[in-house]
Structure formats: C-alpha cells, structure tokens
Design an enzyme around this catalytic site. Structure first.
Site, PDB file in Angstrom:
ATOM      1  N   ASN A  98      25.190  88.004   7.977  1.00  0.00           N
ATOM      2  CA  ASN A  98      25.669  86.640   7.795  1.00  0.00           C
ATOM      3  C   ASN A  98      26.852  86.269   8.687  1.00  0.00           C
ATOM      4  O   ASN A  98      26.939  85.149   9.179  1.00  0.00           O
ATOM      5  CB  ASN A  98      26.067  86.460   6.317  1.00  0.00           C
ATOM      6  CG  ASN A  98      26.830  85.179   6.101  1.00  0.00           C
ATOM      7  OD1 ASN A  98      26.252  84.097   6.121  1.00  0.00           O
ATOM      8  ND2 ASN A  98      28.138  85.276   5.918  1.00  0.00           N
ATOM      9  N   TYR A 163      29.329  80.382  21.176  1.00  0.00           N
ATOM     10  CA  TYR A 163      28.786  80.538  19.812  1.00  0.00           C
ATOM     11  C   TYR A 163      27.316  80.132  19.785  1.00  0.00           C
ATOM     12  O   TYR A 163      26.462  80.864  19.263  1.00  0.00           O
ATOM     13  CB  TYR A 163      29.603  79.668  18.848  1.00  0.00           C
ATOM     14  CG  TYR A 163      28.977  79.502  17.485  1.00  0.00           C
ATOM     15  CD1 TYR A 163      29.093  80.501  16.517  1.00  0.00           C
ATOM     16  CD2 TYR A 163      28.266  78.342  17.155  1.00  0.00           C
ATOM     17  CE1 TYR A 163      28.516  80.353  15.267  1.00  0.00           C
ATOM     18  CE2 TYR A 163      27.692  78.188  15.908  1.00  0.00           C
ATOM     19  CZ  TYR A 163      27.814  79.190  14.963  1.00  0.00           C
ATOM     20  OH  TYR A 163      27.233  79.043  13.730  1.00  0.00           O
ATOM     21  N   LYS A 167      23.895  82.296  18.911  1.00  0.00           N
ATOM     22  CA  LYS A 167      22.974  81.941  17.823  1.00  0.00           C
ATOM     23  C   LYS A 167      21.533  81.854  18.353  1.00  0.00           C
ATOM     24  O   LYS A 167      20.580  82.121  17.620  1.00  0.00           O
ATOM     25  CB  LYS A 167      23.412  80.627  17.172  1.00  0.00           C
ATOM     26  CG  LYS A 167      24.700  80.784  16.376  1.00  0.00           C
ATOM     27  CD  LYS A 167      24.482  81.573  15.115  1.00  0.00           C
ATOM     28  CE  LYS A 167      25.578  82.505  14.744  1.00  0.00           C
ATOM     29  NZ  LYS A 167      25.348  83.217  13.478  1.00  0.00           N
TER      30      LYS A 167
END
Ligand code: NAP
Length: 278
Positions: A98, A163, A167
C-alpha cells in the site's frame, strides 16, 4: 459490479496471514481493518511501530484475530532482509503493498536522491514483496497480492511526475503478475485509486476540489476485484474520468488536463505553472 466472496472462501484462498505494507494510517490501516474483519491474521508494516502496534492491538481485540506490528522502512537497501525477518514463521496468503512516497512540485527543483527514494519505496518495494511472497504463494498454489497504483498511472502527471511514473510501473507490474502468477493460483490486482481522504492526502493541503472518496469503499472495491480482474478503478466518478482521459482524449490532451488539475490543486508548489496557465 463486483461481488465479494464469502469470508470463509476468502480465508481459504488468502489466509491465514495478510501482510499490509504501509499499514499505520489511511488506506493501509483500512486494508488491515477489512482483512481482520474477514478473519485473517494481520501483520502491519510501517516505519512508526508505536502506531501500528496500537492498531494491531485494536484489531486483535475487535476481530479476535492475531495481529502483529513490525517496523520496516520500505525504502531501505536491506528491505528483503527486513521483510524476511518480519514474516519468519508466518504463512502469508495475502500481501497488500500500500505505501507510497511522493513529491509534489517541479521535477528539477526536487533533489535527485529524493526522486530515487520514491522509486525505492514505490517500485523496488513492491517488486521485492512480489518476488518473495509471490514465490511462496505460487509454491502453495494459492494466495493474493494487491498493489496500490493510482489513476495517475494512466498518463504523465506534471508536478507529480516521478510519483505518477512509479504508479505506472506498479500498474504494469501487477498486470503482468496477474497473468503469470494467476497461472500458478495466485490472484493479483492493481488498485487504481483516485483522490482518497487519507491523512497523507490531506497533509499535502490540496487547494482545489476533485471528486474524493473515503478509504473504506476504495479498499472494499480493491478486495472485491482480487481474483476477478487485473486492475480496478474504485468509484463511479473515477471510472468515468478514467474512460474520458484514458480512452476518449488524445494523450497530449490528457496530460494537459492533468497538468491543469494538479497545478490548481497545488498552486503554491508551482511558480512556472501560474505563468503557463494565465
Ligand atoms: N490518498 C490518495 O488520494 C491516493 C490516490 C491514489 C492512489 N493512492 C495510493 O494509495 C496508497 C496509500 O495512500 P495513502 O494516502 O493512504 O498514504 P501513503 O503515504 O501512500 O501511505 C501511508 C502509509 O505508508 C507508510 N509508509 C510510507 N512510507 C513508508 C516507508 N518508507 N516504509 C514503511 N512504511 C511507509 C506510512 O506509515 P509510516 O509513516 O509510519 O511509515 C503509512 O502507514 C499509496 O500507494 C498511494 O499512491 C492514494
């Protein structure tokens, strides 16, 4: 609409232990809660052991499962050794990767070491977990892996450029594993969440408004998608946005829209952007 499997079936396929990496707050804490509610024992990993220990005690008392906490830095060079020490003696049937690290602001103003650390936590970390735990699960012919990606994975996203790129890695990693490990009995899913109300999202102090979800339905949809599809976008508005940005518009237009959205959310992080948009 994805229908969740029964708790006993879930426990049989993904028990007895679940590991949640990044479990002290936000979506990770909610994953831990929903997994404990389904009867899985939970191992909570994060840097702040006091917070995860407190959560572990709460979950154990509320759901009558075993719950443990271990302090692990998911960006550390010795992550594999830390993971092995944390899971020693446990049969881990489910892994939720997570945690993520993110930087908001112009790419060139961010130190290279910090960008490389984002890659360590967001890419190297899930790869190590998938390698170590996926191998054990494949040997048993069952198990599950949830990797948190993001809607940002679909296209370049200015001001969160590194980022978003990590992802995209997470999404594509999970998709490949969905097929490869799926053939060995291990279910893998990427959760392409949109904006979700978590302490870390709120700590970034977004100024503009975007559709935002609570953590609980995001986690419920992610777990319901496990074993059913390679990735899931929780929430109707997010799915709509994903279709428009990802399929109907050109990539150039999608990137520009992400640029405007992010610059409006974080105007104080972006001098160049204010000029660009005026
Ligand atoms: N919130 C959103 O709007 C949103 C939207 C799309 C996707 N997502 C994705 O959903 C996931 C969860 O997001 P979130 O908003 O709940 O917050 P987050 O900052 O990604 O995760 C917070 C959790 O990760 C732990 N963590 C962070 N860095 C760590 C490290 N180096 N080592 C060990 N643990 C670490 C934190 O605990 P400690 O600080 O105690 O270590 C905390 O438990 C992320 O993958 C994110 O990319 C979130």
């Amino acid at each position: 609409m994805l229908v969740a499997m029964s708790s006993s079936e879930f426990h049989h396929r993904y028990g007895p232990w679940a590991v949640v990496a990044g479990a002290s707050t936000g979506l990770g804490a909610e994953f831990a809660r929903q997994l404990a509610a389904r009867g899985l024992n939970v191992l909570l990993l994060a840097r702040r052991r006091d917070v995860t220990e407190q959560l572990a005690a709460q979950l154990a008392a509320e759901f009558h499962v075993e719950a443990r906490a271990a302090a692990v830095d998911l960006g550390a060079p010795d992550l594999l050794a830390q993971l092995r020490a944390a899971i020693a003696g446990l049969e881990v049937g489910l892994c939720v990767y997570n945690a993520a690290s993110s930087l908001i602001g112009p790419f060139l103003e961010q130190p290279l070491e910090e960008k490389l650390r984002v890659i360590d936590v967001n890419c190297r970390g899930p790869l190590i977990f998938a390698d170590e735990l996926g191998r054990q699960m494949a040997a048993r012919g069952k198990g599950g892996i949830v990797i948190m990606a993001s809607l940002a994975a679909a296209q370049g996203s200015p001001l969160v450029t590194t980022y978003a790129a990590t992802k995209a890695f997470d999404l594509v990693l999970a998709e490949g594993l969905w097929d490869e490990l799926g053939l060995r009995g291990v279910d893998v899913v990427a959760c392409r969440a949109g904006a979700t109300r978590t302490p870390n999202y709120e700590a970034a102090k977004p100024a503009g408004k975007v559709p935002i979800m609570e953590a609980a339905p995001v986690v419920t949809e992610a777990l319901a998608a496990l074993g059913k599809r390679p990735s899931v976008v929780p929430g109707f508005m997010n799915r709509l946005g994903d279709v428009v940005l990802g399929r109907l518009l050109s990539r150039k237009t999608a990137i520009r829209i992400m640029s405007r959205t992010t610059r409006r959310l974080y105007p104080d992080r972006d001098d160049a952007g204010r000029q660009l948009l005026s």
